[in-house]
Design an enzyme around this catalytic site. Structure first.
Site, PDB file in Angstrom:
ATOM      1  N   CYS A   2      82.721  40.563  77.235  1.00  0.00           N
ATOM      2  CA  CYS A   2      83.721  40.962  76.260  1.00  0.00           C
ATOM      3  C   CYS A   2      83.167  40.764  74.857  1.00  0.00           C
ATOM      4  CB  CYS A   2      84.990  40.128  76.438  1.00  0.00           C
ATOM      5  SG  CYS A   2      85.641  40.134  78.125  1.00  0.00           S
ATOM      6  N   ALA A  52      86.965  44.392  81.429  1.00  0.00           N
ATOM      7  CA  ALA A  52      87.505  43.785  82.646  1.00  0.00           C
ATOM      8  C   ALA A  52      86.492  43.875  83.777  1.00  0.00           C
ATOM      9  CB  ALA A  52      88.810  44.473  83.040  1.00  0.00           C
ATOM     10  N   GLU A  80      80.290  35.500  82.018  1.00  0.00           N
ATOM     11  CA  GLU A  80      80.689  35.318  83.414  1.00  0.00           C
ATOM     12  C   GLU A  80      80.302  33.909  83.850  1.00  0.00           C
ATOM     13  OE1 GLU A  80      82.406  37.549  84.937  1.00  0.00           O
ATOM     14  OE2 GLU A  80      82.059  39.230  83.560  1.00  0.00           O
ATOM     15  N   ASP A 103      87.826  33.698  85.920  1.00  0.00           N
ATOM     16  CA  ASP A 103      86.944  32.608  85.501  1.00  0.00           C
ATOM     17  C   ASP A 103      87.349  32.070  84.133  1.00  0.00           C
ATOM     18  OD1 ASP A 103      86.121  34.943  84.225  1.00  0.00           O
ATOM     19  OD2 ASP A 103      83.987  34.610  84.540  1.00  0.00           O
TER      20      ASP A 103
END
Length: 602
Positions: A2, A52, A80, A103
């Site tokens: 992101c 996403a 991640e 997460d």
């Protein structure tokens, strides 16, 4: 993956500055095309643009949770966490409650449970901003190898931060200034930790925590490369490397969106593709998708040069036939590399005009744009050369003995130079040679030492450290910026910190045990790959050999020279630039093929 940003100002109610916060967040729209979110709490604004990848329905950010005594702690997170399921189970057993399967929530609950030490438990790639409502302080955290970028700009009353400089520069409180040292950082292939080029701005160093409170900024390292005795024999070392690679690649296949590998037909990316294929088959999944890149006509027009002895295509085909991946070859037209729209997109993504690697920037952008049409996540072979000793300078005695960055020896520096058209007076003022040496000695002072280590091993440890803390940062930054410019998350299994820690301490004689570069990696994956790929020497990313590309650069340079208001003109040697623009027989002034036009795009 992101885009994150934020703002802390202890003298202002930031809920009244929503328009400025929105402008900061909008600069990161390419990094997060799926959703956006904001969170305000008087002194703080946390901002997020989402790509996403995991828990598509429940992973919205910024994410907040009660922190006790009527306070709230919130997080904005890019990256991640590959071990988030294990951490979630551990936290749930300790009474933490979860409302999502993301997460992000694991990061938030881990901080609430363990404080700053939560980061020691993370396996992943991440840039994290956490507002601690109990302490009314901001915590910035970056992953150990620096895969995900994170910048900040301290102010008299707080801080601004973002995934890219453009998010910070969108705030009118931040001046857009590059001083001489910043320009040196742009032009030299040194990638100084924490240096962000723009005056007053910093990059969170890989493996660092930055805490911001009313008393100012406090930095702390939570991870650094360290020297340790290697006690495994060769067979155990090969076995351990294989086990770590298998575990790392399997973890990095976690995704709720389409995933692929980037395949060049070289040892590194072929190993990742083969391991991914094996892991997916074991889990009952379909074949892994793989993508390679080439230029139209290269099969007939390719001519070997000093660093490229062959094209990727035959080796890609051998690997695909061997493992059975679902493969797509992306063919690029050299004319696209000079397309003003593409070149402008590259500069927008990087925030600066790239001074080296020339056509690799637009070609990587175009490759990722094509990949993104079918996949959202890609696994790459980046960092294997730095870790296992794949580059020529690891094996060149002159480079090993060189008192400077080994990729900037007289024989190699020409591939990273971007100063051929700059004014001689400017270059004299900048003193790039002095800057390079100063940064080299700073880096050298950081290299960990193992008592009793022989001279050869000390030198090879030094080169490994410089590659893993400086050189690879430029590659990771390039891959992140070009991937996120099109909303593609690129994962790098060879940057798993467990693998890096282990291999960094393997003696050079063991890494080079059979006299070939990357002997250790080759042995660890020998049963997975066809013989042609195992025998293939290191070959860089493809570059166009079409003279039309250089001609397009000359034409663009001519436009710059014809514009008396072009902002780059004061930096150029106008006579030299004019000669280069007018000489159709001259294809380059350096490997970069024209740094000056890139300044024009900016």
């Amino acid at each position: 993956m992101c885009g994150i940003a934020g703002w802390v100002d202890y003298r202002t109610d930031l809920s009244t500055r929503r328009a400025t916060a929105q402008a900061m967040m909008d600069t990161l729209s390419c990094r997060g095309p799926d959703a956006e979110g904001t969170w305000f709490d008087r002194d703080v604004a946390l901002l997020h643009r989402r790509l996403a990848v995991v828990d598509l329905a429940g992973g919205a950010q910024p994410m907040a949770a009660p922190a006790g005594a009527g306070t709230t702690t919130a997080v904005t997170f890019s990256g991640e966490i590959y071990n988030f399921r294990e951490l979630r189970a551990e936290l749930a057993a300790a009474s933490s409650r979860f409302a999502t399967d993301s997460d992000t929530e694991v990061v938030l609950q881990a901080y609430l449970r363990w404080g700053e030490s939560f980061v020691d438990r993370l396996n992943g790639i991440f840039a994290i901003g956490i507002w601690d409502g109990r302490r009314r302080e901001l915590l910035l955290v970056r992953d150990r190898m620096g895969v995900k970028p994170l910048y900040y700009f301290p102010t008299p009353y707080g801080v601004l931060f973002g995934s890219e400089p453009k998010a910070i520069l969108a705030n009118p409180a931040v001046p857009r200034r590059v001083d001489a040292e910043g320009l040196c950082e742009v032009l030299e292939m040194v990638k100084t930790p924490e240096h962000a080029v723009f005056r007053g701005m910093y990059e969170v160093r890989p493996g660092d925590l930055v805490r911001v409170g009313r008393g100012g900024v406090i930095k702390r390292a939570y991870w650094r490369l360290s020297a340790a005795e290697h006690t495994d024999d060769l067979a155990a070392t090969i076995r351990t490397v294989r086990e770590l690679l298998e575990d790392t690649v399997t973890r990095q296949l976690i995704s709720d969106v389409p995933l692929c590998t980037l395949l060049s037909g070289g040892l590194d990316s072929s190993a990742v593709t083969a391991l991914a294929m094996r892991a997916l088959n074991a889990a009952g999944g379909g074949p892994v998708r793989s993508f390679s890149v080439d230029f139209t006509g290269s099969a007939d027009q390719f001519a070997p040069d000093a660093v490229r002895t062959d094209t990727d295509a035959p080796f890609v085909h051998d690997l695909v036939a061997h493992v059975g991946s679902a493969h797509t070859e992306v063919l690029l037209d050299s004319d696209e590399l000079a397309d003003p729209v593409v070149r402008a997109a590259v500069v927008r993504a990087t925030d600066l005009p790239p001074a080296y690697w020339g056509d690799m920037w637009p070609s990587l952008y175009l490759l990722f744009r094509a990949v993104r049409r079918q996949s959202t996540v890609a696994l790459s072979g980046e960092s294997a050369d730095e870790l296992f000793g794949g580059y020529r300078w690891f094996h060149n005695p002159a480079a090993v003995r060189f008192e400077g960055f080994p990729w900037l020896t007289p024989g190699s520096a020409r591939y990273f130079g971007g100063t051929g058209l700059l004014d001689a007076g400017l270059l004299e003022k900048l003193d790039l040679t002095g800057y390079r040496q100063e940064r080299y000695h700073e880096a050298l002072a950081e290299v960990p030492v193992l008592p009793g280590e022989g001279e050869e091993q000390r030198r090879m440890r030094r080169i490994s450290y410089l590659n893993l803390t400086r050189f690879v940062q430029t590659l990771l930054d390039r891959k992140d910026r070009m991937g996120m410019a099109v909303g593609l998350e690129v994962r790098v299994p060879y940057c798993d910190h467990r693998l890096v820690e282990y291999v960094f301490n393997v003696p050079w004689a063991m890494k080079f045990f059979d006299g070939r570069p990357k002997s250790l990696l080759r042995a660890a994956v020998a049963d997975l790959l066809p013989e042609s790929v195992l025998r293939r020497p290191k070959t860089p990313y493809p570059a166009t050999q079409n003279p039309a590309y250089a001609a397009a650069l000359r034409a663009e340079l001519a436009e710059v020279l014809a514009d008396p208001d072009a902002p780059v003109r004061p930096l150029l040697d106008l006579r030299k630039a004019q000669r280069w623009a007018e000489n159709p027989g001259r294809t380059s002034v350096s490997r970069t093929s024209g740094a000056a036009p890139r300044w024009r795009c900016g």
